[in-house]
Design a protein around this motif. Structure first.
Motif, PDB file in Angstrom:
ATOM      1  N   ALA A 211      64.513  40.414 180.990  1.00  0.00           N
ATOM      2  CA  ALA A 211      63.769  41.141 179.889  1.00  0.00           C
ATOM      3  C   ALA A 211      64.346  41.384 178.787  1.00  0.00           C
ATOM      4  N   GLY A 212      65.403  41.953 178.671  1.00  0.00           N
ATOM      5  CA  GLY A 212      66.344  42.090 177.479  1.00  0.00           C
ATOM      6  C   GLY A 212      66.463  41.037 176.774  1.00  0.00           C
ATOM      7  N   LEU A 213      66.740  39.628 177.246  1.00  0.00           N
ATOM      8  CA  LEU A 213      67.078  38.579 176.551  1.00  0.00           C
ATOM      9  C   LEU A 213      65.869  38.040 175.853  1.00  0.00           C
ATOM     10  N   THR A 214      64.756  38.535 176.020  1.00  0.00           N
ATOM     11  CA  THR A 214      63.405  38.115 175.359  1.00  0.00           C
ATOM     12  C   THR A 214      63.353  38.589 173.828  1.00  0.00           C
ATOM     13  N   ILE A 215      64.453  39.868 173.749  1.00  0.00           N
ATOM     14  CA  ILE A 215      64.512  40.722 172.628  1.00  0.00           C
ATOM     15  C   ILE A 215      65.558  39.759 171.537  1.00  0.00           C
ATOM     16  N   GLY A 216      65.045  39.282 170.705  1.00  0.00           N
ATOM     17  CA  GLY A 216      66.060  38.146 170.041  1.00  0.00           C
ATOM     18  C   GLY A 216      65.595  36.663 170.132  1.00  0.00           C
ATOM     19  N   GLY A 217      64.298  36.663 171.211  1.00  0.00           N
ATOM     20  CA  GLY A 217      63.541  35.332 170.929  1.00  0.00           C
ATOM     21  C   GLY A 217      63.857  34.442 172.055  1.00  0.00           C
ATOM     22  N   LYS A 218      64.763  34.887 173.124  1.00  0.00           N
ATOM     23  CA  LYS A 218      65.015  33.857 174.009  1.00  0.00           C
ATOM     24  C   LYS A 218      64.087  33.877 175.154  1.00  0.00           C
ATOM     25  N   ILE A 219      63.928  32.689 176.023  1.00  0.00           N
ATOM     26  CA  ILE A 219      62.868  32.394 176.877  1.00  0.00           C
ATOM     27  C   ILE A 219      63.799  32.178 178.254  1.00  0.00           C
ATOM     28  N   PRO A 220      63.816  33.462 178.941  1.00  0.00           N
ATOM     29  CA  PRO A 220      64.570  33.427 180.151  1.00  0.00           C
ATOM     30  C   PRO A 220      63.817  33.062 181.227  1.00  0.00           C
ATOM     31  N   PHE A 221      64.331  32.365 182.087  1.00  0.00           N
ATOM     32  CA  PHE A 221      63.973  31.886 183.402  1.00  0.00           C
ATOM     33  C   PHE A 221      64.887  32.594 184.689  1.00  0.00           C
ATOM     34  N   ALA A 222      64.220  33.589 185.225  1.00  0.00           N
ATOM     35  CA  ALA A 222      64.722  34.244 186.231  1.00  0.00           C
ATOM     36  C   ALA A 222      64.668  33.793 187.456  1.00  0.00           C
ATOM     37  N   THR A 223      65.796  33.358 188.279  1.00  0.00           N
ATOM     38  CA  THR A 223      65.484  32.225 189.471  1.00  0.00           C
ATOM     39  C   THR A 223      66.203  32.871 190.631  1.00  0.00           C
TER      40      THR A 223
ATOM     41  N   GLY B 206      55.205  43.639 178.836  1.00  0.00           N
ATOM     42  CA  GLY B 206      54.718  42.349 178.222  1.00  0.00           C
ATOM     43  C   GLY B 206      55.860  41.366 177.692  1.00  0.00           C
ATOM     44  N   LYS B 207      56.886  41.291 178.550  1.00  0.00           N
ATOM     45  CA  LYS B 207      58.198  40.381 178.207  1.00  0.00           C
ATOM     46  C   LYS B 207      57.695  38.813 178.631  1.00  0.00           C
ATOM     47  N   ASN B 208      58.185  37.962 177.676  1.00  0.00           N
ATOM     48  CA  ASN B 208      58.236  36.600 177.980  1.00  0.00           C
ATOM     49  C   ASN B 208      59.244  36.034 179.052  1.00  0.00           C
ATOM     50  N   VAL B 209      59.061  36.656 180.293  1.00  0.00           N
ATOM     51  CA  VAL B 209      59.968  36.200 181.138  1.00  0.00           C
ATOM     52  C   VAL B 209      59.309  35.339 181.966  1.00  0.00           C
ATOM     53  N   LYS B 210      60.007  34.315 182.443  1.00  0.00           N
ATOM     54  CA  LYS B 210      59.473  33.302 183.492  1.00  0.00           C
ATOM     55  C   LYS B 210      60.246  33.820 184.774  1.00  0.00           C
ATOM     56  N   ILE B 211      59.624  33.912 185.733  1.00  0.00           N
ATOM     57  CA  ILE B 211      60.197  34.369 187.286  1.00  0.00           C
ATOM     58  C   ILE B 211      60.121  32.947 188.155  1.00  0.00           C
ATOM     59  N   ALA B 212      61.112  32.208 188.214  1.00  0.00           N
ATOM     60  CA  ALA B 212      61.084  31.043 188.925  1.00  0.00           C
ATOM     61  C   ALA B 212      61.499  31.069 190.287  1.00  0.00           C
ATOM     62  N   ALA B 213      60.580  30.932 191.529  1.00  0.00           N
ATOM     63  CA  ALA B 213      60.934  31.362 192.816  1.00  0.00           C
ATOM     64  C   ALA B 213      60.731  30.087 193.603  1.00  0.00           C
ATOM     65  N   SER B 214      62.017  30.201 194.212  1.00  0.00           N
ATOM     66  CA  SER B 214      62.171  28.693 195.462  1.00  0.00           C
ATOM     67  C   SER B 214      61.857  29.417 196.682  1.00  0.00           C
ATOM     68  N   HIS B 215      61.861  28.650 197.395  1.00  0.00           N
ATOM     69  CA  HIS B 215      62.059  28.914 199.151  1.00  0.00           C
ATOM     70  C   HIS B 215      60.693  29.866 199.373  1.00  0.00           C
TER      71      HIS B 215
ATOM     72  N   GLU C 214      53.277  31.753 176.010  1.00  0.00           N
ATOM     73  CA  GLU C 214      54.134  33.091 175.620  1.00  0.00           C
ATOM     74  C   GLU C 214      53.560  34.050 176.541  1.00  0.00           C
ATOM     75  N   GLY C 215      54.494  34.815 177.448  1.00  0.00           N
ATOM     76  CA  GLY C 215      54.141  35.780 178.304  1.00  0.00           C
ATOM     77  C   GLY C 215      54.621  35.861 179.684  1.00  0.00           C
ATOM     78  N   PRO C 216      54.509  36.627 180.481  1.00  0.00           N
ATOM     79  CA  PRO C 216      55.115  36.733 181.750  1.00  0.00           C
ATOM     80  C   PRO C 216      54.454  35.585 182.833  1.00  0.00           C
ATOM     81  N   VAL C 217      55.349  34.875 183.466  1.00  0.00           N
ATOM     82  CA  VAL C 217      54.965  33.899 184.373  1.00  0.00           C
ATOM     83  C   VAL C 217      55.664  33.901 185.682  1.00  0.00           C
TER      84      VAL C 217
END
Lengths: 320, 281
Positions: free
Chosen positions: A71-83, A105-114, A163-166
């Motif tokens: 969430a913090g990485l988005t502040i400064g324009g990063k597009i983080p994938f938390a996996t 409203g953070k531009n975080v992508k939660i990438a979930a395997s398994h 642009e937005g949480p996924v």
């Protein structure tokens, strides 16, 4: 496209589709950052890390912190994938996803395997069957569950451009790869894989392949099947769902998830509100999973091809 | 740069705002807010490089994250007096359709807020992400966080402490408001933190102390000392002793005003102890 057009190109896990997708995305956009909680190999991040070592954040076995850092990485324009595994980036950290990502409203992508039963032998502690429900209840969260390698790769790239949480859900086992590699992926737009008039089959994730197999058997019996791949569970492509059932007047939903809270619940809510229609659900019947091979588990928990066929016949009988 | 006398005058007004803000909706958290007034005023009027023309990304600016979001009144009042929004808006605190939600949120687009907080323990992780983002952007400004001492009972804080030291995130200054009180009573009785200095140090942080966080000079000196310790490979942690409820005699030093609003009589009594320096909203 007809059912016969969907043939197995190869068998490969959907998580490798994520690995290929984030690598392509990383080359496209230098703001893409990957985070992982000690599961780099499982998430297929090796190539990304090799190419972009400065844009990978190892979080150790600390998923709550990882979600906050993302969430913090988005502040400064990063597009983080938390996996991580689906269980650990949803249920374990629900409050962190809720407050620091979705509500903020953070531009975080939660990438979930398994995700789901097909994780297999590790058993119920790891086989989350509630994650779609948890994530789609969060206002503003996009929920995507692609069906094979090619679609997972395309979905990953689309999620990064959005642009937005996924919440992006995929799986562990080798699985038939049958969609076209160059098929464009549009978030929120269902794909009609086969047109038909007797029954609508809405399927997501791994069960799309089971639904194709079932549809072939049903068509061989003279039953005309409309098969629709709902890769985006939220926002649901309501228009395509309603258009289909307006024609077929009955439907089944197939998913590797509890029947409560998943795609089935969402379709049921839509149909109840807009056009009451007989509906059957091919999903886990409100239970936990257990150890076993993916094939054994899909059979035991009634998520296999014969279960799709039976559900279709049952719902067709109900409309008469 | 404001003089110490000017900062003290701002503190008095912020304290008046705090008690009035929680009195109006009969709801809110005055204790921790009053206890952290000097910290907020020093941070926003002296220490941080901020831009009141707010952007979420805050490129080239110092960033602040309030992890213990319940002390929102002191933050809102400070932001308003600093010029992020009109001080008149403080009158809407905790009321329907307000941007000044009970706990801070980005959802209502209030300038100055970069993440929602309230559910405790999450702010340090978010701030660390923002600090990494600054490093990736080659932006050498700093990231500040504030935490309650009771909040340190949350496990996520310790995940974040471990993470920050491992990754040598040395552009962050986290402060613990060490007032020794939480809702259920003294922190030592609810869940003792033990030797906090030794614990944070053992996690790999540089630790310093502000002996009395309700003294502007000490707060400024402590924060400046902390700034001087950034960029040296270690995250920086300040243990700042404060008095919960400081500035209002009957609220000071007790957990009983953690989350309770004064009634009309108590409000009048409190305001009688706090000079109106900048004009009430």
């Amino acid at each position: 496209m007809a059912l016969s057009d969907y043939t197995v190109q190869n068998e490969v896990d959907t998580r490798s589709g994520f690995g290929a997708g984030i690598l392509a995305l990383g080359r496209e956009n230098s703001n893409v950052v990957a985070l992982c909680a000690d599961l780099v190999g499982s998430l297929k991040l090796d190539e990304f890390i090799k190419e972009f070592p400065d844009r990978f954040v190892q979080c150790g076995i600390s998923e709550a912190n990882m979600i906050g850092v993302a969430a913090g990485l988005t502040i400064g324009g990063k597009i983080p994938f938390a996996t991580s595994f689906a269980n650990f980036v949803t249920g374990r950290v629900y409050d962190q996803v809720r407050q620091s990502v979705a509500y903020s409203g953070k531009n975080v992508k939660i990438a979930a395997s398994h995700a789901g039963l097909t994780l297999g032998e590790d058993g119920a502690t790891h086989q989350i069957l509630e994650d779609i429900g948890l994530m789609q209840m969060l206002p503003g969260m996009v929920v995507i569950n692609p069906c094979d390698f090619n679609q997972t790769k395309a979905a990953t790239i689309a999620a990064g451009r959005y642009e937005g949480p996924v919440y992006l859900r995929f799986g562990r086992p080798k699985w038939p790869n049958f969609t076209s590699a160059d098929k464009p992926f549009e978030i929120g737009k269902a794909i009609v894989m086969n047109e038909g008039k007797d029954v609508s089959i809405f399927a997501t994730g791994h069960l799309v392949w089971k639904a194709i197999q079932a549809a072939k058997l049903l068509e061989a019996e003279g039953i005309s099947v409309e098969l629709i791949n709902i890769h985006t569970i939220k926002p649901l492509d309501s228009e395509t769902v309603i258009r289909s059932v307006s024609k077929t007047r009955c439907a089944i939903v197939c998913e590797e998830h509890n029947y409560i809270g998943g795609l089935g619940s969402t379709v049921a809510t839509l149909l109840g509100r807009e056009c009451p229609t007989p509906l059957e659900l091919v999903a886990v019947n409100d239970s936990f999973g257990e150890s076993g091979t993916p094939d054994q588990l899909l059979a035991k928990y009634k998520l296999d091809t014969p279960d799709v066929v039976a559900a279709a016949k049952k719902v067709i009988a109900r409309k008469k | 740069m404001a003089s110490v006398e000017e900062l003290k005058r701002i503190c008095s007004q912020v304290r008046r705002d705090i008690v009035r803000m929680v009195h109006a909706p009969a709801s809110g958290h005055p204790g921790g807010s009053l206890g952290c007034t000097e910290y907020f005023v020093s941070l926003y009027f002296e220490i941080m490089k901020t831009n009141t023309a707010f952007t979420m990304d805050g490129i080239g600016e110092d960033l602040f994250f309030l992890s213990n979001g319940h002390i929102s009144p002191v933050w809102y009042s400070t932001l308003a007096h600093r010029g992020f929004f009109d001080v008149k808006e403080l009158a809407t605190f905790r009321k329907l359709n307000t941007r000044l939600q009970g706990h801070p949120t980005t959802h209502e687009h209030l300038p100055g807020i970069r993440v929602a907080s309230g559910s405790l323990g999450q702010g340090m992780s978010v701030a660390l992400g923002a600090a990494i983002s600054k490093k990736l952007n080659k932006d050498n400004s700093l990231v500040y966080t504030l935490h309650g001492d009771g909040e340190l009972q949350e496990g996520q804080i310790w995940e974040a402490l471990l993470f920050a030291a491992h990754h040598k995130i040395d552009n962050i200054i986290s402060t613990c408001d060490y007032n020794g009180q939480q809702i259920d009573g003294p922190t030592d009785k609810v869940m003792s933190l033990g030797d906090l200095d030794a614990k944070i140090r053992a996690f790999g942080w540089d630790v310093l102390h502000i002996a009395y966080g309700n003294n502007v000079e000490q707060v400024i000196a402590g924060l400046n000392e902390a700034k001087g310790r950034t960029g040296k490979g270690k995250p920086v942690f300040i243990i700042m002793k404060t008095v919960m409820g400081a500035g209002v005699d009957f609220m000071a030093g007790t957990h009983k005003w953690h989350g309770n609003a004064p009634n009309d009589t108590q409000l009048a009594q409190a305001l009688g102890q706090l000079e109106e320096t900048l004009g009430d909203y």
